[in-house]
Design a protein around this motif. Structure first.
Motif, PDB file in Angstrom:
ATOM      1  N   LEU A  24       0.915  -1.315  -0.272  1.00 59.58           N
ATOM      2  CA  LEU A  24       0.076  -0.015  -0.029  1.00 59.58           C
ATOM      3  C   LEU A  24       0.772   1.339   0.082  1.00 59.58           C
ATOM      4  N   GLU A  25       2.104   1.081   0.120  1.00 58.11           N
ATOM      5  CA  GLU A  25       3.054   2.335   0.093  1.00 58.11           C
ATOM      6  C   GLU A  25       3.781   2.491  -1.431  1.00 58.11           C
ATOM      7  N   ILE A  26       3.365   1.562  -2.281  1.00 55.87           N
ATOM      8  CA  ILE A  26       3.936   1.593  -3.622  1.00 55.87           C
ATOM      9  C   ILE A  26       3.351   3.004  -4.305  1.00 55.87           C
ATOM     10  N   GLU A  27       4.349   3.664  -4.930  1.00 51.90           N
ATOM     11  CA  GLU A  27       3.912   5.068  -5.294  1.00 51.90           C
ATOM     12  C   GLU A  27       4.185   5.122  -6.854  1.00 51.90           C
ATOM     13  N   PRO A  28       3.636   5.900  -7.633  1.00 51.08           N
ATOM     14  CA  PRO A  28       3.737   6.049  -9.090  1.00 51.08           C
ATOM     15  C   PRO A  28       5.024   5.967  -9.363  1.00 51.08           C
ATOM     16  N   SER A  29       5.577   5.504 -10.139  1.00 51.84           N
ATOM     17  CA  SER A  29       7.030   5.359 -10.606  1.00 51.84           C
ATOM     18  C   SER A  29       7.553   6.960 -11.227  1.00 51.84           C
ATOM     19  N   LEU A  30       6.478   7.757 -11.717  1.00 54.38           N
ATOM     20  CA  LEU A  30       7.010   8.933 -12.057  1.00 54.38           C
ATOM     21  C   LEU A  30       5.544   9.597 -11.872  1.00 54.38           C
ATOM     22  N   ALA A  44       0.532   0.081  -7.806  1.00 51.63           N
ATOM     23  CA  ALA A  44       0.897   1.494  -8.039  1.00 51.63           C
ATOM     24  C   ALA A  44      -0.544   2.129  -8.689  1.00 51.63           C
ATOM     25  N   ALA A  45      -1.382   1.506  -9.564  1.00 48.63           N
ATOM     26  CA  ALA A  45      -2.723   2.013  -9.874  1.00 48.63           C
ATOM     27  C   ALA A  45      -3.566   2.143  -8.580  1.00 48.63           C
ATOM     28  N   TYR A  46      -3.843   0.963  -7.854  1.00 48.26           N
ATOM     29  CA  TYR A  46      -4.718   0.961  -6.690  1.00 48.26           C
ATOM     30  C   TYR A  46      -4.684   1.959  -5.738  1.00 48.26           C
ATOM     31  N   ASN A  47      -3.237   1.998  -5.546  1.00 41.49           N
ATOM     32  CA  ASN A  47      -3.007   3.258  -4.473  1.00 41.49           C
ATOM     33  C   ASN A  47      -3.186   4.777  -4.907  1.00 41.49           C
ATOM     34  N   GLN A  48      -3.570   4.865  -6.099  1.00 46.46           N
ATOM     35  CA  GLN A  48      -3.982   6.338  -6.569  1.00 46.46           C
ATOM     36  C   GLN A  48      -5.611   6.393  -6.640  1.00 46.46           C
ATOM     37  N   LEU A  49      -6.360   5.211  -6.251  1.00 42.73           N
ATOM     38  CA  LEU A  49      -7.663   5.543  -6.393  1.00 42.73           C
ATOM     39  C   LEU A  49      -8.313   5.921  -5.186  1.00 42.73           C
ATOM     40  N   LYS A  50      -9.179   7.159  -5.388  1.00 43.46           N
ATOM     41  CA  LYS A  50      -9.723   7.954  -4.400  1.00 43.46           C
ATOM     42  C   LYS A  50     -11.074   7.522  -3.781  1.00 43.46           C
ATOM     43  N   GLY A  51     -11.842   6.823  -4.358  1.00 38.67           N
ATOM     44  CA  GLY A  51     -13.033   6.100  -3.913  1.00 38.67           C
ATOM     45  C   GLY A  51     -12.999   5.069  -2.894  1.00 38.67           C
ATOM     46  N   LYS A  52     -14.136   4.618  -2.532  1.00 39.28           N
ATOM     47  CA  LYS A  52     -14.065   3.373  -1.601  1.00 39.28           C
ATOM     48  C   LYS A  52     -13.484   2.205  -2.458  1.00 39.28           C
ATOM     49  N   LYS A  53     -12.487   1.412  -1.749  1.00 33.94           N
ATOM     50  CA  LYS A  53     -12.047   0.490  -2.894  1.00 33.94           C
ATOM     51  C   LYS A  53     -11.603  -0.792  -1.932  1.00 33.94           C
ATOM     52  N   GLN A  54     -11.447  -1.969  -2.678  1.00 41.83           N
ATOM     53  CA  GLN A  54     -11.005  -2.855  -2.157  1.00 41.83           C
ATOM     54  C   GLN A  54     -10.167  -3.895  -2.982  1.00 41.83           C
ATOM     55  N   ILE A  55      -9.274  -4.870  -2.751  1.00 44.48           N
ATOM     56  CA  ILE A  55      -8.365  -5.574  -3.534  1.00 44.48           C
ATOM     57  C   ILE A  55      -8.315  -6.803  -3.035  1.00 44.48           C
ATOM     58  N   ILE A  56      -8.514  -7.753  -4.214  1.00 41.69           N
ATOM     59  CA  ILE A  56      -8.390  -9.220  -3.850  1.00 41.69           C
ATOM     60  C   ILE A  56      -6.998  -9.738  -4.124  1.00 41.69           C
ATOM     61  N   ASN A  57      -6.233 -10.024  -3.114  1.00 42.04           N
ATOM     62  CA  ASN A  57      -4.742 -10.429  -3.377  1.00 42.04           C
ATOM     63  C   ASN A  57      -4.669 -12.001  -3.644  1.00 42.04           C
TER      64      ASN A  57
END
Length: 443
Positions: A133-139, A400-413
């Protein structure tokens, strides 16, 4: 004329056949299995924390007994190279799992690849996440990113949205379906199948757009039907604006001919890269859905996997009316990953030079079609799936994309999943869509 064998010969032969059959079954049952997993079921660790890969071998479903160990070869890497910081070598696996310990100094993913030396056909891989959850955009997003896409939208608006609907026969009498063609910028139209409940009242239906993974194929009538049966305006479009319902040979010829290598078409310039045209068709498809009198004016969903997952993120970033995104193992993410020292996502739009650096012109153009940047522009709610051993759409690019989402979100790992969209993920996505529909209905 054939004569039957005497009974005193037949019986021993039958008995012998039974013995051989039993022996063959016993041999077939002697089956070796290789397994590699992490010591945590979710395979998620903090940066700097130690993760443990557990390697096991079983024979006939049972751990190896006593000293009958078997040798495995293993290698840990970060999806680019193993490097001096990650272990590799050989281990002897016995009745207890063998252990490989690793750590990672920055947010990202490591994978452990194991091969059973006795049977080189047996290979297994497991992944481990470190502070994903700390992965940031590469640029960062280009300063003129929004300006560029506003210009593309203005150019699209100059093309009249002439639509052609052709009724399509299908067995469900409660809905109606059409082949839809809508003129678009660049020559290729929006091409899809539209389904909707019969006799729907004005402003009564939410809308869903289904988008496709990589390859060349017809739009999916079954998706159009599925969404309509959920009470929605349901449009499935193919990625290339091709005619629908043609023979398999037609699409094969397109894939091996004019569309061969399409993801890399025009990638040296942001104006010519193939994904600009693909994304403009998304805008026009959403405009068409929201122009229908049955649309409820508030619920707009986009769903897809792989290339379709990347398109879903792009659609959300390009159209603020999108309220929900379902994006499975999304492609078109983190094209500039190499600039941050990590693997870039499909379709490897930016060439990696011999020194490991990204090609300059391609890197500059790719940032304008990076789903990570579109994810930063949407307020839609979202669900995403990610495979920790996915080499096509690596997990770091998805996060990198998931961490930029601003709405309510969930991820299936999925720690042991590669590039896939299994049934349980499809079900989870549809369940999430249904939940979103209920929430929207209550607003």
């Amino acid at each position: 004329m054939r004569h039957p064998l005497p009974r005193n010969i037949v019986c021993p032969l039958i008995a012998l056949a039974i013995v051989f059959s039993f022996c063959e079954s016993a041999i077939a049952a002697e089956k070796l299995e290789l397994s590699v997993v992490t010591d945590r079921p979710d395979a998620i660790y903090n940066t700097g924390e130690e993760a443990t890969f557990l390697i096991s071998v079983t024979k006939d479903g049972k751990p190896l007994a006593g000293e009958n160990g078997m040798t495995v070869t293993y290698r840990v890497d970060d999806f680019i190279s193993s490097g001096p910081d990650y272990p590799n070598g050989k281990l002897t696996v016995g009745s207890e799992p063998s252990v490989v310990k690793v750590t990672c100094s920055k947010p990202g993913f490591l994978r452990c690849m194991v091969t059973l030396d006795e049977n080189r056909q047996l290979t297994k891989t497991a992944g481990a996440a470190f502070s994903p959850l700390e992965i940031e955009p590469s640029l960062p997003v280009p300063a003129d990113f929004d300006e560029f896409w506003a210009k593309q939208k203005r150019k699209l608006a100059e093309v009249p949205a002439k639509a052609k609907l052709t009724p399509v026969q299908q067995p469900d009498k409660k809905i109606e379906c059409f082949d839809l063609q809508v003129d678009c910028l660049g020559g290729a139209p929006v091409s899809g199948y539209l389904g909707k409940p019969k006799d729907a009242k004005p402003k009564s239906l939410p809308a869903i757009l289904w988008v496709h993974g990589a390859g060349v194929r017809s739009s999916s009538l079954s998706n159009a039907i599925k969404g309509a049966n959920l009470g929605m305006l349901s449009l499935d479009i193919n990625a290339h604006g091709l005619p629908n319902g043609k023979s398999a040979e037609f699409y094969k010829e397109q894939y091996s001919g004019p569309l061969k290598g399409y993801p890399h078409f025009g990638r040296e310039d942001r104006e010519t890269t193939y994904f600009v045209g693909m994304f403009l068709r998304l805008i026009r498809a959403l405009d068409y859905l929201t122009s229908q009198p049955e649309w409820d004016g508030k619920t707009l969903i986009v769903i897809g996997h792989s290339q379709g997952g990347g398109q879903a993120l792009a659609a959300g970033g390009l159209d603020q009316r999108v309220t929900f995104i379902a994006t499975g193992v999304p492609a078109i993410c983190d094209h500039s990953g190499r600039a941050a020292g990590r693997i870039n996502g499909w379709p490897k739009l930016v060439t990696t030079l011999p020194d490991g650096s990204p090609a300059g012109a391609e890197l500059k153009a790719a940032r304008y079609v990076d789903a990570v940047n579109f994810a930063s522009r949407t307020k839609a709610d979202a669900i995403m799936s990610v495979g920790f051993i996915d080499v096509t759409c690596p997990p770091s690019s998805c996060y990198a994309a998931y961490n930029q989402l601003k709405g309510k979100k969930q991820i299936i790992n999925k720690p042991l999943m590669g590039h896939a969209a299994p049934g349980d993920i499809h079900k989870a996505f549809i369940d999430a869509v249904k939940k979103h529909l209920k929430e929207q209905a209550g607003k």
